[in-house]
Design a protein around this motif. Structure first.
Motif, mmCIF file in Angstrom:
data_model
loop_
_atom_site.group_PDB
_atom_site.id
_atom_site.type_symbol
_atom_site.label_atom_id
_atom_site.label_comp_id
_atom_site.label_asym_id
_atom_site.label_seq_id
_atom_site.Cartn_x
_atom_site.Cartn_y
_atom_site.Cartn_z
ATOM 1 N N ASP A 236 0.849 -1.187 0.000
ATOM 2 C CA ASP A 236 0.000 0.000 0.000
ATOM 3 C C ASP A 236 0.884 1.236 0.000
ATOM 4 O O ASP A 236 1.931 1.259 0.644
ATOM 5 C CB ASP A 236 -0.899 -0.011 1.238
ATOM 6 C CG ASP A 236 -1.842 1.171 1.259
ATOM 7 O OD1 ASP A 236 -1.528 2.152 1.973
ATOM 8 O OD2 ASP A 236 -2.874 1.127 0.563
ATOM 9 N N VAL A 237 0.476 2.262 -0.705
ATOM 10 C CA VAL A 237 1.286 3.474 -0.837
ATOM 11 C C VAL A 237 1.587 4.093 0.528
ATOM 12 O O VAL A 237 2.689 4.574 0.767
ATOM 13 C CB VAL A 237 0.646 4.472 -1.822
ATOM 14 C CG1 VAL A 237 -0.624 5.064 -1.281
ATOM 15 C CG2 VAL A 237 1.630 5.558 -2.205
ATOM 16 N N LYS A 238 0.628 4.071 1.443
ATOM 17 C CA LYS A 238 0.876 4.622 2.780
ATOM 18 C C LYS A 238 1.965 3.836 3.501
ATOM 19 O O LYS A 238 2.830 4.420 4.162
ATOM 20 C CB LYS A 238 -0.402 4.620 3.614
ATOM 21 C CG LYS A 238 -1.388 5.678 3.231
ATOM 22 C CD LYS A 238 -2.598 5.624 4.147
ATOM 23 C CE LYS A 238 -3.623 6.653 3.757
ATOM 24 N NZ LYS A 238 -4.800 6.612 4.617
ATOM 25 N N ASP A 239 1.915 2.517 3.386
ATOM 26 C CA ASP A 239 2.934 1.673 4.021
ATOM 27 C C ASP A 239 4.307 1.926 3.408
ATOM 28 O O ASP A 239 5.316 1.949 4.114
ATOM 29 C CB ASP A 239 2.578 0.193 3.894
ATOM 30 C CG ASP A 239 1.320 -0.172 4.667
ATOM 31 O OD1 ASP A 239 0.986 0.531 5.644
ATOM 32 O OD2 ASP A 239 0.665 -1.166 4.280
ATOM 33 N N ALA A 240 4.351 2.121 2.104
ATOM 34 C CA ALA A 240 5.631 2.379 1.433
ATOM 35 C C ALA A 240 6.258 3.665 1.940
ATOM 36 O O ALA A 240 7.473 3.729 2.161
ATOM 37 C CB ALA A 240 5.430 2.448 -0.080
#
Length: 129
Positions: A55-59
């Motif tokens: 997920d972009v937030k996790d990245a």
């Protein structure tokens, strides 16, 4: 990008404020994923997000990716500080040209995104259903 599946702009709305920002973020991730001169960790991050594996937030919160981003920003800043006045002026001109090309590409991408879906084979001879 060599992933079997690539996320859609809408899947970036968790961090993007609007569809336009999601479109730009998606394009930026593709650029990072395909730029061989960048740090492999940055490219890996972009590919992982584009494929939907991360997920972009996790990245953005992953320390490995954050360090790679920080290092790249530091390199860019150092290169800018080392430029002469003439080099800075030339960079401004090149950036303006690049930005105009990017705007044209974004306009095309927006037009494709916003175009009505084609109704293949459902219309009669004179455009009637």
């Amino acid at each position: 990008m060599t992933a079997d599946r690539e996320i859609q702009d809408e899947e970036l709305m968790g961090v993007a404020q609007d569809p336009e920002q999601a479109l730009r973020l998606h394009r930026s991730l593709r650029t990072i994923a395909d730029t061989t001169s960048l740090d492999p960790a940055l490219r890996d991050m972009a590919r992982s997000v584009l494929s939907g594996h991360v997920d972009v937030k996790d990245a953005f919160q992953d320390p490995r990716y954050a360090e790679a981003v920080y290092q790249r920003m530091h390199e860019i800043r150092r290169a800018a500080d080392d430029q002469t006045y003439a080099e800075r002026q030339q960079s401004k001109v090149r950036f303006a040209e690049w930005d105009a090309r990017q705007q044209e590409e974004l306009d095309r991408a927006r037009a494709e995104r916003d175009a009505p879906a084609h109704d293949s084979g459902r219309e009669g001879r004179r455009g009637q259903r």
